[in-house]
Motif scaffolding. Sequence first.
Motif, PDB file in Angstrom:
ATOM      1  N   PHE A   1       1.106   3.924   1.163  1.00 34.37           N
ATOM      2  CA  PHE A   1       2.318   3.149   2.124  1.00 34.37           C
ATOM      3  C   PHE A   1       3.498   3.119   0.838  1.00 34.37           C
ATOM      4  N   TRP A   2       4.668   3.110   1.784  1.00 32.08           N
ATOM      5  CA  TRP A   2       5.380   4.059   0.217  1.00 32.08           C
ATOM      6  C   TRP A   2       6.017   2.524  -0.462  1.00 32.08           C
ATOM      7  N   SER A   3       6.243   2.905  -1.684  1.00 35.03           N
ATOM      8  CA  SER A   3       7.935   1.969  -2.108  1.00 35.03           C
ATOM      9  C   SER A   3       8.532   2.301  -1.847  1.00 35.03           C
ATOM     10  N   SER A   4       9.750   1.474  -2.671  1.00 32.62           N
ATOM     11  CA  SER A   4      11.334   1.675  -2.445  1.00 32.62           C
ATOM     12  C   SER A   4      11.308   2.756  -4.013  1.00 32.62           C
ATOM     13  N   ALA A   5      10.315   2.766  -4.724  1.00 35.98           N
ATOM     14  CA  ALA A   5      10.722   4.073  -6.454  1.00 35.98           C
ATOM     15  C   ALA A   5       9.929   5.006  -5.953  1.00 35.98           C
ATOM     16  N   GLU A   6      11.253   5.504  -6.668  1.00 36.26           N
ATOM     17  CA  GLU A   6      10.954   7.501  -6.760  1.00 36.26           C
ATOM     18  C   GLU A   6      10.217   7.693  -8.069  1.00 36.26           C
ATOM     19  N   ASP A   7      10.138   9.598  -8.334  1.00 34.97           N
ATOM     20  CA  ASP A   7       9.794   9.399  -9.463  1.00 34.97           C
ATOM     21  C   ASP A   7      10.880  11.295 -10.303  1.00 34.97           C
ATOM     22  N   GLY A   8      11.978  11.183  -9.881  1.00 31.10           N
ATOM     23  CA  GLY A   8      12.427  11.743 -10.541  1.00 31.10           C
ATOM     24  C   GLY A   8      12.899  12.455  -8.116  1.00 31.10           C
ATOM     25  N   THR A   9      13.734  13.727  -8.835  1.00 28.34           N
ATOM     26  CA  THR A   9      14.151  14.099  -7.269  1.00 28.34           C
ATOM     27  C   THR A   9      13.411  14.877  -6.119  1.00 28.34           C
ATOM     28  N   SER A  10      12.073  14.932  -6.579  1.00 25.28           N
ATOM     29  CA  SER A  10      11.142  15.010  -5.283  1.00 25.28           C
ATOM     30  C   SER A  10       9.650  14.003  -5.228  1.00 25.28           C
ATOM     31  N   LEU A  11       9.204  13.236  -5.912  1.00 24.95           N
ATOM     32  CA  LEU A  11       8.556  12.558  -5.612  1.00 24.95           C
ATOM     33  C   LEU A  11       8.623  11.066  -5.847  1.00 24.95           C
ATOM     34  N   ALA A  12       8.289  10.726  -5.419  1.00 23.40           N
ATOM     35  CA  ALA A  12       8.262   8.419  -4.908  1.00 23.40           C
ATOM     36  C   ALA A  12       6.650   8.335  -4.818  1.00 23.40           C
ATOM     37  N   TYR A  13       7.030   7.283  -5.354  1.00 30.53           N
ATOM     38  CA  TYR A  13       5.563   6.030  -5.421  1.00 30.53           C
ATOM     39  C   TYR A  13       5.054   5.566  -3.830  1.00 30.53           C
ATOM     40  N   VAL A  14       3.754   5.947  -4.228  1.00 32.94           N
ATOM     41  CA  VAL A  14       2.744   5.642  -2.735  1.00 32.94           C
ATOM     42  C   VAL A  14       1.466   4.653  -3.373  1.00 32.94           C
ATOM     43  N   VAL A  15       1.479   3.366  -2.684  1.00 32.61           N
ATOM     44  CA  VAL A  15      -0.147   3.514  -2.656  1.00 32.61           C
ATOM     45  C   VAL A  15      -1.079   3.901  -2.220  1.00 32.61           C
ATOM     46  N   TYR A  16      -2.631   4.996  -2.525  1.00 28.70           N
ATOM     47  CA  TYR A  16      -3.748   5.413  -2.211  1.00 28.70           C
ATOM     48  C   TYR A  16      -4.631   4.038  -1.803  1.00 28.70           C
ATOM     49  N   LEU A  17      -5.214   3.920  -0.790  1.00 28.14           N
ATOM     50  CA  LEU A  17      -6.095   3.371  -0.315  1.00 28.14           C
ATOM     51  C   LEU A  17      -6.775   3.964  -0.020  1.00 28.14           C
ATOM     52  N   TYR A  18      -7.847   4.606  -0.937  1.00 32.52           N
ATOM     53  CA  TYR A  18      -9.190   5.665   0.318  1.00 32.52           C
ATOM     54  C   TYR A  18     -10.421   5.078   0.176  1.00 32.52           C
ATOM     55  N   TYR A  19     -11.579   5.779   1.536  1.00 30.22           N
ATOM     56  CA  TYR A  19     -12.319   5.003   2.192  1.00 30.22           C
ATOM     57  C   TYR A  19     -13.401   4.741   0.808  1.00 30.22           C
ATOM     58  N   ASN A  20     -14.132   6.020   0.000  1.00 32.44           N
ATOM     59  CA  ASN A  20     -14.437   5.462  -0.869  1.00 32.44           C
ATOM     60  C   ASN A  20     -14.333   4.988  -2.642  1.00 32.44           C
ATOM     61  N   LEU A  21     -13.131   4.260  -2.923  1.00 30.48           N
ATOM     62  CA  LEU A  21     -12.949   3.558  -3.599  1.00 30.48           C
ATOM     63  C   LEU A  21     -12.287   2.447  -3.593  1.00 30.48           C
ATOM     64  N   GLU A  22     -12.272   1.426  -3.990  1.00 30.63           N
ATOM     65  CA  GLU A  22     -12.362   0.059  -4.447  1.00 30.63           C
ATOM     66  C   GLU A  22     -11.026  -0.436  -4.936  1.00 30.63           C
ATOM     67  N   ASN A  23     -10.193   0.662  -5.789  1.00 29.64           N
ATOM     68  CA  ASN A  23      -9.531   0.356  -6.537  1.00 29.64           C
ATOM     69  C   ASN A  23      -7.896   0.538  -5.126  1.00 29.64           C
ATOM     70  N   ALA A  24      -6.692   0.601  -5.769  1.00 29.17           N
ATOM     71  CA  ALA A  24      -5.441   1.149  -5.255  1.00 29.17           C
ATOM     72  C   ALA A  24      -4.756   1.362  -6.267  1.00 29.17           C
ATOM     73  N   PRO A  25      -4.525   3.017  -5.991  1.00 32.55           N
ATOM     74  CA  PRO A  25      -4.197   3.360  -6.890  1.00 32.55           C
ATOM     75  C   PRO A  25      -2.729   3.306  -6.344  1.00 32.55           C
ATOM     76  N   LEU A  26      -1.545   3.305  -7.408  1.00 37.40           N
ATOM     77  CA  LEU A  26       0.206   3.754  -7.200  1.00 37.40           C
ATOM     78  C   LEU A  26       0.131   5.291  -8.323  1.00 37.40           C
ATOM     79  N   ASN A  27       0.672   6.313  -7.164  1.00 30.87           N
ATOM     80  CA  ASN A  27       0.879   7.195  -7.804  1.00 30.87           C
ATOM     81  C   ASN A  27       1.744   7.731  -6.877  1.00 30.87           C
ATOM     82  N   ASP A  28       2.797   8.692  -7.750  1.00 30.24           N
ATOM     83  CA  ASP A  28       3.523   9.570  -7.186  1.00 30.24           C
ATOM     84  C   ASP A  28       3.155  10.871  -5.956  1.00 30.24           C
ATOM     85  N   HIS A  29       4.618  10.705  -4.596  1.00 33.15           N
ATOM     86  CA  HIS A  29       3.944  12.047  -3.452  1.00 33.15           C
ATOM     87  C   HIS A  29       4.990  12.401  -3.701  1.00 33.15           C
TER      88      HIS A  29
END
Length: 786
Positions: free
Chosen positions: A745-773
């Motif tokens: 899922f996209w957020s409105s926040a970016e991380d530089g010219t080519s990256l922006a923050y995304v919420v990841y939900l993985y099948y084998n994880l219980e946490n919810a990372p919020l990293n750039d993509h």
Amino acid sequence: MKKLTLISTLALSSLLFFAACGEQGTTENVTNINQIGMEVVSSVKDLPKCTKDNEGEQALVKGETSVRVCVDGKWFATVPKSDTVYVQGGVDTLVVAGDTVYLDGGDFSCTTKELMDKSGLKIICNGDSIGVVLNGAKGETGAKGDKGDAGEQGIQGKTGEQGIQGDKGDDGASCSIVGQTDSTVTIKCGEKSVVLNLGGKGGSDIVDTLELDSEKIAVSLDTLSGFSQKGPFLKGSTVYLYELSDGRTLKQTNGNFTSEITSDDGRYTFQSRDLVSQYALIVVDGKYRNEVTGKPTSTAIKLQAYTNMLMHKSANVNLLTHLEKNRVFYLVTQKNMTVRAAKKQAQAEIFSQFHIDTTGFKSESEDLDVFGKTDADAALLAISILLQGDSSETALSVLLTEISNDMEKDGKWDGENAAATKAKIADWAMVADSANKLATFSTNVTNWGLGDAPDFAKFVRDFWYKEYGIDSCTGKRDGEVIATKNEKSDYYNTKLRFICRDGAWKPANEFEKDTYGNKCTADSVGKVISGVVNSTNKYYCFASGWVSVMGWSWSIPKEVRLNPEIEYDTYKDPRDQKVYNIVTIAPKGSGYSRTWFAENLNYADSSKTSSLKGRSWCYNNVAKNCDVGGRMYTWAAAIDSVKLATDADNPQDCGYGKTCDLASASSATLVQGICPAGWHLPSKSEWEALFTAVGGQSKAGKILKSQTGWIINGNGTDAFGFAALPAGGRNYNGNFFYEGYDAFFWSSAEDGTSLAYVVYLYYNLENAPLNDHNKNNAFSVRCVKD
């Protein structure tokens, strides 16, 4: 040879005494015998040929204690008459028609016929000569009795001219003489007995007669051959033929012969022999071809068979003949049954232990062939395969001995370990059947090049069905799911269930077990049910039947993925009239309360929103997938970069390779992006606030994921109705990935010219990372209310 018209009890005793004397030589014995008009010979091979011309003649074979009589081309042995008649089970109802006596409505028929030399009467039952009574001294004529009433019409015999000769062997009613008085003879056919009047004018007409023993007939055997089969015994196996004295005691004589199997088809042959009776015991000792493995065994076993050489010029040795051997011996020697009747009863009893119905089976066990074409042949192969299983040759031999000994006296395999052993065999058969190995066993047999395997599979299936207590799979039971009822089975009280499909029981898969009893018809398409076995499971009704919704499928409507315990509202996007489920997330005591889309945005009008041109897709470019997982947008499309660039208050030239200055805007400034008016694309901090509200980022993944649709146990609790679906994504090279596994899922926040923050939900994880993509990747959008 001289005929003897009277043998008194004293004369017979003297005869037997002289016959039993020491080695004074044949001459002395002949001299003594000739004094009463009878010849003695050294062995059965010295008996003259028995023909119509000398029918009724008698002779004594040296070493035997009974006289031989020539009848119907065979030398029968005789026994002295019985002074008392014992009729087993009582005398059955008789119907007299002319000279013929019928028992019980035609089960068998017996009559008398005078010998060619008029020295006695031949007794014929069902077309077979079963004995002779010889005339005694002429007695006084008895007083003539009053004329009796005419008898009722006799009941027609089974088949044959005038009902006398039935279908030989079909009913198993082998007949023999079991007792005799001065004027009657008692005949036993199978388990039934009848007293036949010999037709004399007075009791003194028949005195001191001899009784013919049809269980001992001298045979001159040209050849005896057959097949030794488990699978076929291998070249080099030894075959023994043990001569038996008669069919009443089944005692072995000193006449033992040996042969050898000379090819791998299991065939043996014994050359010409003269034997004292028609009965023999055949024993084969050797290695064999295993039907289950298809390969030769490394260890030898022994199999046995009783056979009647008058009835069988070819006699096979197999598991059935081996298993019935002890039982036949007991029935003959302890229950006074004929060998033929004992073999038929023992065969039926053995088949019964394997739940095989013998109706229509006509062959004796030594006639059966694992390459034969009848149901009886197929049943033999089925038993052979069932008892073999995965056992070694030694274990098989032990099992055969256990069964044979157990059944000897009562005809039942019901000893201390029988139930457990049967359950173990049934378990093996079930596993083999479920793995389609029965076809492999059939191929093994056929590949030996000796013949095709008969249809044994139905008997193997019937065995494990009935041992499991589930009976046959019929049309009325189609779709029924059931567990084994056999407490001795290794699968009792387990999760294993069987479903009736296309006339056979198969292991039921999880959804077959879990949907049992719920109908999925044309009228119920779209219906969702909880599992019968596991209520946490959910199933969706398609026109083709139930489908589990626990894993991922683009065919399952998105509404099915919603948490049924959550009360959802709806929102209609005025731009395209699409309706979305929305949910207010307000955990108790958290102080947090925000309303979110409970499904992914599916807005695609690029004519009104030019930022979408070339920047949004349905997964795999399949339009209907957007109805389930929404559209996938690049970051520039998600923030509606074109609209931002033309914003009069705060124009932003955004997108890949360019940095927006959204962070410099006031905190009250929301990025609507492509969300409808009143809603916006969540910022990074809004995502983090959501994670905190539902229990923290380390648990948020499990809590926000939908309860169904995630592959490999990745489903969440969806405690607040967010219902995140594993819709996957698309990378900047145009490749789609991770459907069923991950959500982005996209957020409105970016991380530089080519990256922006995304919420990841993985099948084998219980946490919810919020990293750039990478901004040019395409992911899902969830809108949050302003």
